[in-house]
Write a protein that holds these residues in place. Structure first.
Motif, PDB file in Angstrom:
ATOM      1  N   PHE A   4       4.240  51.295  41.085  1.00 50.25           N
ATOM      2  CA  PHE A   4       4.730  52.691  40.904  1.00 50.25           C
ATOM      3  C   PHE A   4       4.144  53.519  41.760  1.00 50.25           C
ATOM      4  CE2 PHE A   4       6.057  50.829  36.434  1.00 50.25           C
ATOM      5  CZ  PHE A   4       7.227  50.963  36.615  1.00 50.25           C
ATOM      6  N   PHE A   5       4.765  54.752  42.228  1.00 48.27           N
ATOM      7  CA  PHE A   5       4.228  56.094  42.984  1.00 48.27           C
ATOM      8  C   PHE A   5       3.929  57.284  41.955  1.00 48.27           C
ATOM      9  CE2 PHE A   5       5.879  52.933  45.858  1.00 48.27           C
ATOM     10  CZ  PHE A   5       5.458  53.013  47.067  1.00 48.27           C
ATOM     11  N   VAL A   6       2.561  57.671  42.742  1.00 41.14           N
ATOM     12  CA  VAL A   6       1.474  58.976  42.353  1.00 41.14           C
ATOM     13  C   VAL A   6       2.071  59.770  43.284  1.00 41.14           C
ATOM     14  CG1 VAL A   6       1.420  57.942  39.943  1.00 41.14           C
ATOM     15  CG2 VAL A   6      -0.155  58.482  41.763  1.00 41.14           C
ATOM     16  N   SER A   7       1.755  60.985  43.784  1.00 43.78           N
ATOM     17  CA  SER A   7       0.589  61.334  44.310  1.00 43.78           C
ATOM     18  C   SER A   7      -0.135  61.167  44.197  1.00 43.78           C
ATOM     19  CB  SER A   7       1.654  63.141  44.270  1.00 43.78           C
ATOM     20  OG  SER A   7       0.691  63.551  42.968  1.00 43.78           O
ATOM     21  N   PRO A   8      -1.076  61.609  45.787  1.00 48.96           N
ATOM     22  CA  PRO A   8      -3.053  61.395  45.818  1.00 48.96           C
ATOM     23  C   PRO A   8      -3.470  62.143  44.902  1.00 48.96           C
ATOM     24  CG  PRO A   8      -1.908  61.584  47.729  1.00 48.96           C
ATOM     25  CD  PRO A   8      -1.028  61.331  47.040  1.00 48.96           C
ATOM     26  N   GLN A   9      -2.935  63.736  44.319  1.00 51.64           N
ATOM     27  CA  GLN A   9      -2.980  64.593  43.156  1.00 51.64           C
ATOM     28  C   GLN A   9      -3.582  63.609  41.764  1.00 51.64           C
ATOM     29  OE1 GLN A   9      -1.123  65.255  45.533  1.00 51.64           O
ATOM     30  NE2 GLN A   9      -2.731  66.132  47.132  1.00 51.64           N
ATOM     31  N   GLN A  10      -3.039  62.837  41.658  1.00 52.15           N
ATOM     32  CA  GLN A  10      -2.771  62.533  40.612  1.00 52.15           C
ATOM     33  C   GLN A  10      -3.952  61.380  40.511  1.00 52.15           C
ATOM     34  OE1 GLN A  10       1.756  62.333  40.217  1.00 52.15           O
ATOM     35  NE2 GLN A  10       1.178  61.579  38.330  1.00 52.15           N
ATOM     36  N   THR A  11      -4.262  60.944  40.820  1.00 52.40           N
ATOM     37  CA  THR A  11      -5.255  60.029  40.933  1.00 52.40           C
ATOM     38  C   THR A  11      -7.363  60.830  41.114  1.00 52.40           C
ATOM     39  OG1 THR A  11      -5.444  59.648  43.063  1.00 52.40           O
ATOM     40  CG2 THR A  11      -4.007  58.438  42.304  1.00 52.40           C
ATOM     41  N   GLY A  12      -7.933  59.872  41.234  1.00 52.15           N
ATOM     42  CA  GLY A  12      -9.078  60.055  40.875  1.00 52.15           C
ATOM     43  C   GLY A  12     -10.518  60.404  39.436  1.00 52.15           C
ATOM     44  N   GLY A  13      -9.426  59.984  38.511  1.00 50.67           N
ATOM     45  CA  GLY A  13     -10.129  60.302  36.650  1.00 50.67           C
ATOM     46  C   GLY A  13      -9.963  58.844  36.505  1.00 50.67           C
ATOM     47  N   GLU A  14      -9.987  58.490  35.352  1.00 53.85           N
ATOM     48  CA  GLU A  14      -9.978  57.080  34.733  1.00 53.85           C
ATOM     49  C   GLU A  14      -8.981  56.324  34.009  1.00 53.85           C
ATOM     50  OE1 GLU A  14     -12.660  57.219  30.591  1.00 53.85           O
ATOM     51  OE2 GLU A  14     -15.186  57.623  32.393  1.00 53.85           O
ATOM     52  N   SER A  15      -8.445  57.844  34.043  1.00 54.52           N
ATOM     53  CA  SER A  15      -6.570  57.628  33.958  1.00 54.52           C
ATOM     54  C   SER A  15      -5.294  58.028  34.529  1.00 54.52           C
ATOM     55  CB  SER A  15      -5.696  57.973  32.454  1.00 54.52           C
ATOM     56  OG  SER A  15      -6.700  57.054  31.592  1.00 54.52           O
ATOM     57  N   ILE A  16      -4.552  57.182  34.694  1.00 58.84           N
ATOM     58  CA  ILE A  16      -3.260  58.341  36.016  1.00 58.84           C
ATOM     59  C   ILE A  16      -2.181  58.043  35.193  1.00 58.84           C
ATOM     60  CG2 ILE A  16      -2.183  58.552  38.144  1.00 58.84           C
ATOM     61  CD1 ILE A  16      -3.924  55.930  38.929  1.00 58.84           C
ATOM     62  N   PHE A  17      -1.454  59.185  34.800  1.00 62.10           N
ATOM     63  CA  PHE A  17      -0.364  59.228  34.373  1.00 62.10           C
ATOM     64  C   PHE A  17       0.624  59.821  35.160  1.00 62.10           C
ATOM     65  CE2 PHE A  17      -3.651  61.447  32.215  1.00 62.10           C
ATOM     66  CZ  PHE A  17      -3.095  61.431  30.182  1.00 62.10           C
ATOM     67  N   ILE A  18       2.132  58.965  34.585  1.00 59.17           N
ATOM     68  CA  ILE A  18       2.942  58.285  35.688  1.00 59.17           C
ATOM     69  C   ILE A  18       3.480  59.532  34.870  1.00 59.17           C
ATOM     70  CG2 ILE A  18       5.213  56.874  36.111  1.00 59.17           C
ATOM     71  CD1 ILE A  18       3.150  54.788  36.100  1.00 59.17           C
ATOM     72  N   THR A  19       4.708  60.739  35.579  1.00 56.16           N
ATOM     73  CA  THR A  19       6.272  61.268  35.168  1.00 56.16           C
ATOM     74  C   THR A  19       6.977  61.685  35.898  1.00 56.16           C
ATOM     75  OG1 THR A  19       5.039  62.802  37.060  1.00 56.16           O
ATOM     76  CG2 THR A  19       3.892  63.080  34.925  1.00 56.16           C
ATOM     77  N   GLY A  20       8.151  61.833  35.520  1.00 55.38           N
ATOM     78  CA  GLY A  20       9.188  61.982  36.200  1.00 55.38           C
ATOM     79  C   GLY A  20      10.571  60.637  36.345  1.00 55.38           C
ATOM     80  N   ASN A  21      11.522  60.094  36.628  1.00 58.01           N
ATOM     81  CA  ASN A  21      12.199  59.200  36.831  1.00 58.01           C
ATOM     82  C   ASN A  21      12.218  57.569  35.723  1.00 58.01           C
ATOM     83  OD1 ASN A  21      14.001  61.117  36.585  1.00 58.01           O
ATOM     84  ND2 ASN A  21      14.316  60.852  38.868  1.00 58.01           N
ATOM     85  N   ASP A  22      10.208  57.691  36.605  1.00 56.71           N
ATOM     86  CA  ASP A  22       9.615  56.519  36.165  1.00 56.71           C
ATOM     87  C   ASP A  22       9.433  56.086  34.591  1.00 56.71           C
ATOM     88  OD1 ASP A  22       9.703  55.500  38.690  1.00 56.71           O
ATOM     89  OD2 ASP A  22       8.120  56.167  39.370  1.00 56.71           O
ATOM     90  N   VAL A  23       9.000  57.366  33.569  1.00 53.66           N
ATOM     91  CA  VAL A  23       9.139  57.191  32.527  1.00 53.66           C
ATOM     92  C   VAL A  23      10.375  56.643  32.282  1.00 53.66           C
ATOM     93  CG1 VAL A  23       8.314  58.759  30.679  1.00 53.66           C
ATOM     94  CG2 VAL A  23       7.770  59.303  32.642  1.00 53.66           C
ATOM     95  N   ASN A  24      11.112  56.799  31.907  1.00 54.80           N
ATOM     96  CA  ASN A  24      12.785  56.315  31.720  1.00 54.80           C
ATOM     97  C   ASN A  24      12.620  55.337  31.992  1.00 54.80           C
ATOM     98  OD1 ASN A  24      14.979  56.618  30.824  1.00 54.80           O
ATOM     99  ND2 ASN A  24      16.080  55.705  32.332  1.00 54.80           N
ATOM    100  N   HIS A  25      11.991  54.980  33.146  1.00 51.19           N
ATOM    101  CA  HIS A  25      12.118  53.127  33.792  1.00 51.19           C
ATOM    102  C   HIS A  25      11.097  52.089  32.810  1.00 51.19           C
ATOM    103  CE1 HIS A  25      13.702  50.722  36.761  1.00 51.19           C
ATOM    104  NE2 HIS A  25      11.955  50.102  37.400  1.00 51.19           N
ATOM    105  N   ILE A  26      10.376  52.750  32.973  1.00 47.74           N
ATOM    106  CA  ILE A  26       9.069  52.235  31.987  1.00 47.74           C
ATOM    107  C   ILE A  26       8.873  52.117  30.628  1.00 47.74           C
ATOM    108  CG2 ILE A  26       6.585  51.926  31.527  1.00 47.74           C
ATOM    109  CD1 ILE A  26       5.808  52.941  34.474  1.00 47.74           C
ATOM    110  N   LYS A  27       9.500  52.673  30.253  1.00 47.14           N
ATOM    111  CA  LYS A  27      10.268  52.058  29.056  1.00 47.14           C
ATOM    112  C   LYS A  27      11.308  52.062  28.399  1.00 47.14           C
ATOM    113  CE  LYS A  27       9.187  55.945  26.224  1.00 47.14           C
ATOM    114  NZ  LYS A  27       9.263  58.103  26.084  1.00 47.14           N
TER     115      LYS A  27
END
Length: 246
Positions: A4-27
């Motif tokens: 899955f793809f996220v923006s660089p701004q969503q990275t950098g911490g211990e966790s990454i939060f995926i939002t948008g249409n990918d949430v429904n796809h994953i779940k």
């Protein structure tokens, strides 16, 4: 693992939060559970192996397990300048160009371009094309999402390519195949490469002469006449094979 793809701004911490249409796809489509591992790319050649730790209504939280550079990208950034074709051929061209490793795709308006796009239509088309590029990048497990830029005139495209290490333009009246082989061999090791493909009907002779003024080299792809949706794929296939690293 799924990517899955996220923006660089969503990275950098211990966790990454995926939002948008990918949430429904994953779940709901993949039906993934806590503890499963996924790959997350920041779209800029950095990739994260992550473990899903939370599936929320509007976000999926994934804990970073490992960080590494993407191995799915070619060592050269290849830009496909594609003469705007008729119908929905551009969608197929973008999909396959992304699969073959193109860095970006730029639609180009030439003398023989039949399709006419006003600003509103061009914006809508470009949004659609970038959605296709995203989907193809996921399928091909790319490390970045190639961008499809807004359409340019041919002269604008030539100007854009000035900073490239080399650019080629397939043309039916170009020199023989041995010349093309030498040109392709000389592209290995270059970091920015441009490929110019004409629309249906190809380029006019004056356009080829203008290309030469920008140091863009005409080549032949053989004795057969290729359709516009085939020519770019042929060139990208050759470059992918020649430049792919172990």
């Amino acid at each position: 693992m799924y990517r899955f793809f996220v923006s660089p701004q969503q990275t950098g911490g211990e966790s990454i939060f995926i939002t948008g249409n990918d949430v429904n796809h994953i779940k709901n489509v993949l039906r993934m559970k806590k503890g499963e591992h996924i790959l997350i790319s920041d779209g800029e050649d950095r990739e994260y192996e992550c473990e899903i730790i939370s599936l929320q209504t509007d976000a999926v939280e994934a804990k970073v397990v490992d960080v590494f550079g993407s191995c799915a990208e070619l060592p050269a950034k290849i830009t496909l300048f594609q003469g705007l074709p008729k119908a929905d051929k551009m969608e197929l061209i973008i999909q396959k160009a992304v699969e073959l490793g193109a860095f970006e795709v730029i639609p180009v308006v030439t003398k023989r371009t039949v399709v006419k796009l006003d600003a509103k239509k061009a914006k809508k088309k470009t949004e659609r094309w970038n959605t296709i590029a995203l989907s193809a990048a996921k399928q091909a497990k790319r490390g970045r999402i190639p961008e499809v830029k807004s359409p340019m005139t041919l002269k604008e495209a030539f100007e854009y390519s000035r900073s490239f290490d080399a650019s080629i333009i397939p043309y039916e009246d170009a020199k023989g195949i041995e010349h093309s082989r030498r040109i392709f061999a000389g592209l290995k090791g270059r970091k920015r490469i441009g490929i110019f493909i004409g629309p249906e009907g190809g380029f006019e002779e004056k356009e080829i002469e203008m290309a030469k003024e920008f140091d863009i080299v005409p080549i032949t792809l053989g004795k057969r006449i290729l359709r516009t949706e085939t020519a770019g794929m042929a060139v990208l296939s050759i470059l992918m094979f020649e430049m792919e690293e172990e």
